[in-house]
Design an enzyme around this catalytic site. Structure first.
Site, PDB file in Angstrom:
ATOM      1  N   LYS A 226       0.854  -1.194   0.000  1.00  0.00           N
ATOM      2  CA  LYS A 226       0.000   0.000   0.000  1.00  0.00           C
ATOM      3  C   LYS A 226       0.888   1.241   0.000  1.00  0.00           C
ATOM      4  O   LYS A 226       1.530   1.558   0.996  1.00  0.00           O
ATOM      5  CB  LYS A 226      -0.894   0.067   1.242  1.00  0.00           C
TER       6      LYS A 226
ATOM      7  N   GLU B  67      10.347   1.551  10.156  1.00  0.00           N
ATOM      8  CA  GLU B  67      11.278   2.663   9.894  1.00  0.00           C
ATOM      9  C   GLU B  67      10.498   3.935  10.148  1.00  0.00           C
ATOM     10  O   GLU B  67       9.622   4.297   9.358  1.00  0.00           O
ATOM     11  CB  GLU B  67      11.752   2.630   8.434  1.00  0.00           C
TER      12      GLU B  67
ATOM     13  N   CYS C 214      13.141  11.533   6.778  1.00  0.00           N
ATOM     14  CA  CYS C 214      13.360  10.936   8.105  1.00  0.00           C
ATOM     15  C   CYS C 214      14.756  11.266   8.609  1.00  0.00           C
ATOM     16  O   CYS C 214      14.989  11.400   9.789  1.00  0.00           O
ATOM     17  CB  CYS C 214      13.145   9.437   8.045  1.00  0.00           C
TER      18      CYS C 214
ATOM     19  N   GLU D 279       9.580  16.056  15.260  1.00  0.00           N
ATOM     20  CA  GLU D 279       9.867  16.106  13.834  1.00  0.00           C
ATOM     21  C   GLU D 279       9.092  17.263  13.209  1.00  0.00           C
ATOM     22  O   GLU D 279       7.868  17.243  13.197  1.00  0.00           O
ATOM     23  CB  GLU D 279       9.366  14.790  13.215  1.00  0.00           C
TER      24      GLU D 279
HETATM   25  P1  NAD Z   1       2.243   8.262   7.887  1.00  0.00           P
HETATM   26  O1  NAD Z   1       2.612   7.470   9.082  1.00  0.00           O
HETATM   27  O2  NAD Z   1       1.195   9.282   8.010  1.00  0.00           O
HETATM   28  O3  NAD Z   1       1.776   7.299   6.701  1.00  0.00           O
HETATM   29  C1  NAD Z   1       2.604   6.250   6.222  1.00  0.00           C
HETATM   30  C2  NAD Z   1       1.734   5.189   5.567  1.00  0.00           C
HETATM   31  O4  NAD Z   1       0.916   4.573   6.558  1.00  0.00           O
HETATM   32  C3  NAD Z   1       0.782   5.722   4.496  1.00  0.00           C
HETATM   33  O5  NAD Z   1       0.721   4.787   3.441  1.00  0.00           O
HETATM   34  C4  NAD Z   1      -0.537   5.788   5.245  1.00  0.00           C
HETATM   35  O6  NAD Z   1      -1.669   5.703   4.411  1.00  0.00           O
HETATM   36  C5  NAD Z   1      -0.430   4.554   6.124  1.00  0.00           C
HETATM   37  N1  NAD Z   1      -1.298   4.537   7.307  1.00  0.00           N
HETATM   38  C6  NAD Z   1      -1.884   5.592   7.942  1.00  0.00           C
HETATM   39  N2  NAD Z   1      -2.595   5.156   8.995  1.00  0.00           N
HETATM   40  C7  NAD Z   1      -2.450   3.801   9.034  1.00  0.00           C
HETATM   41  C8  NAD Z   1      -2.939   2.786   9.905  1.00  0.00           C
HETATM   42  N3  NAD Z   1      -3.691   3.071  10.951  1.00  0.00           N
HETATM   43  N4  NAD Z   1      -2.588   1.501   9.665  1.00  0.00           N
HETATM   44  C9  NAD Z   1      -1.789   1.198   8.633  1.00  0.00           C
HETATM   45  N5  NAD Z   1      -1.301   2.118   7.754  1.00  0.00           N
HETATM   46  C10 NAD Z   1      -1.631   3.410   7.966  1.00  0.00           C
HETATM   47  O7  NAD Z   1       3.617   8.882   7.370  1.00  0.00           O
HETATM   48  P2  NAD Z   1       3.836   9.899   6.171  1.00  0.00           P
HETATM   49  O8  NAD Z   1       3.302  11.223   6.607  1.00  0.00           O
HETATM   50  O9  NAD Z   1       3.379   9.292   4.900  1.00  0.00           O
HETATM   51  O10 NAD Z   1       5.442   9.952   6.095  1.00  0.00           O
HETATM   52  C11 NAD Z   1       6.204  10.766   6.912  1.00  0.00           C
HETATM   53  C12 NAD Z   1       6.764   9.988   8.085  1.00  0.00           C
HETATM   54  O11 NAD Z   1       7.522   8.877   7.608  1.00  0.00           O
HETATM   55  C13 NAD Z   1       7.735  10.798   8.897  1.00  0.00           C
HETATM   56  O12 NAD Z   1       7.498  10.603  10.262  1.00  0.00           O
HETATM   57  C14 NAD Z   1       9.100  10.236   8.499  1.00  0.00           C
HETATM   58  O13 NAD Z   1      10.106  10.411   9.454  1.00  0.00           O
HETATM   59  C15 NAD Z   1       8.779   8.818   8.284  1.00  0.00           C
HETATM   60  N6  NAD Z   1       9.795   8.192   7.419  1.00  0.00           N
HETATM   61  C16 NAD Z   1      10.714   7.348   7.985  1.00  0.00           C
HETATM   62  C17 NAD Z   1      11.705   6.783   7.196  1.00  0.00           C
HETATM   63  C18 NAD Z   1      12.722   5.837   7.782  1.00  0.00           C
HETATM   64  O14 NAD Z   1      13.355   5.123   7.015  1.00  0.00           O
HETATM   65  N7  NAD Z   1      12.930   5.822   9.087  1.00  0.00           N
HETATM   66  C19 NAD Z   1      11.762   7.071   5.839  1.00  0.00           C
HETATM   67  C20 NAD Z   1      10.812   7.931   5.307  1.00  0.00           C
HETATM   68  C21 NAD Z   1       9.820   8.484   6.110  1.00  0.00           C
END
Ligand code: NAD
Length: 506
Positions: free
Chosen positions: A192, A267, A301, A401
């Site tokens: 997804k 991650e 991130c 963040e």
């Molecule tokens: P997010 O957590 O809002 O969403 C990530 C994914 O999870 C999306 O596909 C979203 O639709 C899905 N999602 C949302 N609610 C869910 C649920 N209840 N159950 C399952 N899936 C669900 O994150 P974002 O805003 O898309 O991305 C930014 C975040 O990602 C930041 O916190 C960033 O630090 C982190 N990030 C971490 C890394 C790493 O490698 N550590 C890399 C990139 C981004």
């Protein structure tokens, strides 16, 4: 806004019609069970970039059933490493062939600059090639020391059906940090992508089909966290969830998977410090700080959104960083000169601005920026390069963040104090130090509580080097052999050979 570098509308030609994105289930492109769709508007240009099917729990049910059947029939999961590597290498070549098409959609959905999107797609195909090399070279253990009649073998087996849930900030790169590694082991997958950036994962699905990926081995369900992500986390036929995204959602996934005790690999976010010692090469460090905070508009991130500068050099270092920040080109992501593009959404831009205002009200000083940026001729949201100094370690801007082009500057007197501020954090993704003294660098590297430590550099990454976080930045690792290991189960096979086993009952 004065004295910063702005790239106005380049008038690049944009697609006439939105990309149509459908689910990939059991080798077929499918609409949602209820026919619903959603649109993604470009955060830089305001046009509708894609219309994607909005997945339901029924769509996830069908996708998981397909992945489960494809795993259990053994044709893929027990295929040879050679066959799996051949598929991964074909996909890598197809990604290279489609680089421009993928990069354009990535720019328009995420707002990132075209030069960066192209580099990411290149990096992604390299990950597919690296994973192909692992598919042919993974192995378990044998134990020939258990006595004359015994032989022990430790088998490494694919864990099973894997749910892959990805964020919007590096959509194509992050799915490529997970999927080829899972496929290398023989797992089958349901993916997804983020609702903000669905299209490039769909193109990846097209390329997998073209390369001959068997039906059901890779399935894609588009849509929102609820219901798609939650169904992918709770379905008992799924063996593992690998998630990249926010710490908040990561915690909810851990809770959702607890009912079926799936393996979870996470991650998550970071609040990554760079420490600047007085003996550092200050020009080189300032350049790395600019990269660290402005790369991907800080929506990264690994953003080094806080720096700790020794008080002896603090004002000098802030001056150098401010001067560099003014020269970083912000603006139209379709222009080749642009280094920083749009912010992903208006809501996110408001959140970034609220952090800056809160810091200013709490006594921090805004040395540069701190406001939205208007780009002539574009219909999107942009935020100016921002430097906030006199930040105290307990302010939200120093601990949370921000995920924007906003640098927080803190100061310290001793290395001991710097390490204590670095480690006084909920996150532990990455950290860095700048010093010409190797002993200072090594001491920091050993004591910083972070999954990655950079010394005299920032953000360099390689497929061979594992990546992941400590504390609330995650669990498990991606990339390298450790990344492959996440998708493997360990099975112990203990064998008697030759002589009859001594009876227990007698
Ligand atoms: P997010 O957590 O809002 O969403 C990530 C994914 O999870 C999306 O596909 C979203 O639709 C899905 N999602 C949302 N609610 C869910 C649920 N209840 N159950 C399952 N899936 C669900 O994150 P974002 O805003 O898309 O991305 C930014 C975040 O990602 C930041 O916190 C960033 O630090 C982190 N990030 C971490 C890394 C790493 O490698 N550590 C890399 C990139 C981004």
């Amino acid at each position: 806004m004065t004295n910063i570098t702005v790239v106005q509308n380049s008038n690049a030609s944009l697609p006439d019609v939105p990309f149509k994105a459908r689910h990939l289930i059991n080798g077929n492109w499918a609409n949602s069970s209820d026919g619903a769709v959603f649109e993604r508007r470009s955060p830089s240009h305001g046009i509708i970039v894609s219309k994607a099917c909005r997945g339901t729990a029924e769509d996830v049910d069908a996708a998981v059933a397909s992945a489960r059947a494809a795993f259990d029939d053994g044709n893929w999961s027990m295929s040879s490493g050679k066959d799996r590597a051949t598929l991964l290498l074909k996909v890598a070549d197809l990604i290279d062939r489609e680089r421009e098409r993928i990069a354009l959609l990535e720019v328009l959905e995420s707002g990132k600059p075209i030069s960066q999107a192209r580099a990411e797609i290149e990096g992604a195909s390299d990950l597919w090639r690296y994973a192909a090399s692992l598919a042919r070279t993974m192995y378990g253990e044998s134990h020939n020391t258990l006595g004359k009649d015994m032989l022990g073998v430790v088998l490494k087996e694919p864990i099973g059906v894997v749910s892959i849930i990805t964020p919007w900030n590096f959509p194509f790169l992050i799915v490529s940090q997970k999927l080829p590694f899972a496929l290398a082991t023989g797992c089958t997958c349901v993916i997804k992508p983020s609702e903000m950036t669905p299209s490039t994962t769909v193109i990846l699905g097209e390329l997998l089909m073209e390369a001959g990926c068997p039906a059901g081995v890779v399935n894609i369900v588009l849509g929102f966290g609820d219901p798609v992500g939650t169904a992918m986390s709770t379905d008992p036929r799924v063996d593992m969830v690998t998630f990249t995204g926010s710490t908040r959602v990561g915690k909810s996934i851990v809770a959702a998977t607890s009912g079926t005790l799936k393996k979870v690999s996470l991650e998550l976010g970071g609040k990554n410090p760079q420490v600047i010692m007085p003996d550092a090469d200050l020009d080189s460090a300032a350049d790395a700080v600019a990269l660290g905070v402005y790369f991907n508009a800080g929506e990264c991130c690994n953003s080094s959104s806080r720096i700790l500068v020794h008080e002896e050099v603090a004002e000098d270092f802030i001056a150098r960083t401010t001067e560099l920040s003014r020269r970083v080109p912000f603006g139209d992501p379709m222009d080749l000169d642009t280094k920083v593009g749009a912010i992903i959404s208006a809501e996110h831009q408001d959140k970034i601005h609220a952090y800056v205002q809160d810091a200013a009200q709490s006594g921090a000083s805004i040395r540069l920026g701190g406001q939205a940026l208007e780009i002539d001729g574009l219909n999107g949201q942009f935020y100016s390069p921002t430097i906030v100094a006199d930040v105290a370690p307990n302010m939200p801007i120093a601990r949370e963040e921000v995920f924007g082009p906003v640098l927080s500057v803190l100061t310290f007197k001793t290395l001991e104090e710097a390490i204590s501020i670095v480690n006084d954090a909920d996150y532990g993704l990455s950290a860095g130090i700048w010093s010409e003294n190797v002993h200072t660098c090594l001491e920091f590297a050993r004591r910083a509580r972070a999954g990655t430590v950079w010394t005299n550099t920032w953000m360099d990454g390689f497929p061979e080097m594992p990546f992941g976080g400590m504390k609330e930045s995650g669990q498990g690792r991606e990339l390298g052999r450790y990344g492959l290991e996440e998708f493997l189960e360990t099975k112990t096979v203990t064998m008697r050979i030759g002589a009859t086993r001594g009876a227990w009952v007698g």
